[in-house]
Write an enzyme that holds these catalytic residues in place. Sequence first.
Site, PDB file in Angstrom:
ATOM      1  N   ARG A   7      -8.658 -10.983  33.789  1.00 18.25           N
ATOM      2  CA  ARG A   7      -9.791 -10.129  34.176  1.00 18.25           C
ATOM      3  C   ARG A   7     -11.101 -10.905  34.273  1.00 18.25           C
ATOM      4  O   ARG A   7     -12.066 -10.414  34.843  1.00 18.25           O
ATOM      5  CB  ARG A   7      -9.937  -8.953  33.205  1.00 18.25           C
ATOM      6  N   GLY A  46       0.009 -13.788  23.083  1.00 16.70           N
ATOM      7  CA  GLY A  46      -1.272 -14.403  22.743  1.00 16.70           C
ATOM      8  C   GLY A  46      -2.065 -13.529  21.778  1.00 16.70           C
ATOM      9  O   GLY A  46      -2.110 -12.299  21.929  1.00 16.70           O
ATOM     10  N   GLY A  67      -4.043 -19.902  29.466  1.00 19.11           N
ATOM     11  CA  GLY A  67      -3.550 -19.189  28.280  1.00 19.11           C
ATOM     12  C   GLY A  67      -2.052 -18.882  28.420  1.00 19.11           C
ATOM     13  O   GLY A  67      -1.266 -19.183  27.524  1.00 19.11           O
ATOM     14  N   HIS A  68      -1.670 -18.294  29.575  1.00 19.65           N
ATOM     15  CA  HIS A  68      -0.245 -18.010  29.796  1.00 19.65           C
ATOM     16  C   HIS A  68       0.576 -19.301  29.793  1.00 19.65           C
ATOM     17  O   HIS A  68       1.684 -19.344  29.247  1.00 19.65           O
ATOM     18  CB  HIS A  68      -0.031 -17.355  31.166  1.00 19.65           C
ATOM     19  N   LEU A 126      -1.603 -15.980  36.514  1.00 20.78           N
ATOM     20  CA  LEU A 126      -1.476 -16.840  35.333  1.00 20.78           C
ATOM     21  C   LEU A 126      -2.666 -17.782  35.188  1.00 20.78           C
ATOM     22  O   LEU A 126      -3.205 -18.282  36.173  1.00 20.78           O
ATOM     23  CB  LEU A 126      -0.185 -17.657  35.426  1.00 20.78           C
ATOM     24  N   HIS A 127      -3.059 -17.983  33.950  1.00 20.63           N
ATOM     25  CA  HIS A 127      -4.119 -18.944  33.628  1.00 20.63           C
ATOM     26  C   HIS A 127      -3.607 -19.844  32.507  1.00 20.63           C
ATOM     27  O   HIS A 127      -2.474 -19.670  32.015  1.00 20.63           O
ATOM     28  CB  HIS A 127      -5.414 -18.226  33.248  1.00 20.63           C
TER      29      HIS A 127
END
Length: 277
Positions: A182, A142, A32-33, A29-30
Amino acid sequence: MQVVSTIAEVRAARPAFAQLGFVPTMGFLHEGHLSLIRRAKAACGAAAVSIFVNPTQFAPHEDLARYPRNLPRDLELAEAAGADLVFTPTPEEMYPPGFSTFIDPGLAHGAENAARPGHFRGVATVVAKLFGIMQPTLAVFGQKDAEQCVVIRKLVRDLDLPVTLDIAPTAREADGLAMSSRNSYLTPDQRAAAVVLIRALRAAEAVFAGGERDPEALRRTVLDILVQEPLGEVDYVALADLNSLEPLTAPAEAALLSLAVRFGHTRLIDNAILGAI
Ligand code: PAF
């Protein structure tokens, strides 16, 4: 936060939530998530997250085995973002022996579909299964995966799935690179070079704002910038209809501009919606 790994456990946990916002993920997870999890929680009062690197959406030559994973960190981040329920199934839980039903979303014209044959069959199948398991009120995706969003919207409409979709804007790093698990594959040089994606998209947005509508001219604008970056190898630059994903051949007032570029073994995608939605 409850963490479960079987479908039976989800079924037992689900009735505790009147409304449930759901964020399907492949983990690692980053921000964004996390922004999607916060959005799901704000909309529904409760948020569920699935963490499952779905084998059916990877082609044999793709990065399934080396896809980045860090479950302990993911659980900490999900909890801090407000998740109430996390589902972390094994491949055997999702695809037991004898599993044989797949969903083909069509939309064959899409550039990402053409570049990754079979990918969206795996995505549509696992997302339909996850909706059946989690029974969310709302599911948040997203915009970075623009073609995936079109596929899921069609899946929900065509199969009358009882879930509302919410598409959140792409979360970006300070220099504009779209956040992606990625990105962690990139070397420092490739990471610096990857900013070319957003430069190219912004150039096309500016040209579109200036009145250019010819799809080939818009594509050219993007390509001319991308080819200046020696570390990047362009996979595609596509202008497509926002709903059918058919490539645009004539000037249009709205378009999905999407691109995929390889940096070494790492393939990055990004997109911009040009014009009215
Ligand atoms: O966007 C992703 O991470 C995946 O494609 C999804 C929606 C979780 C399905 O495996």
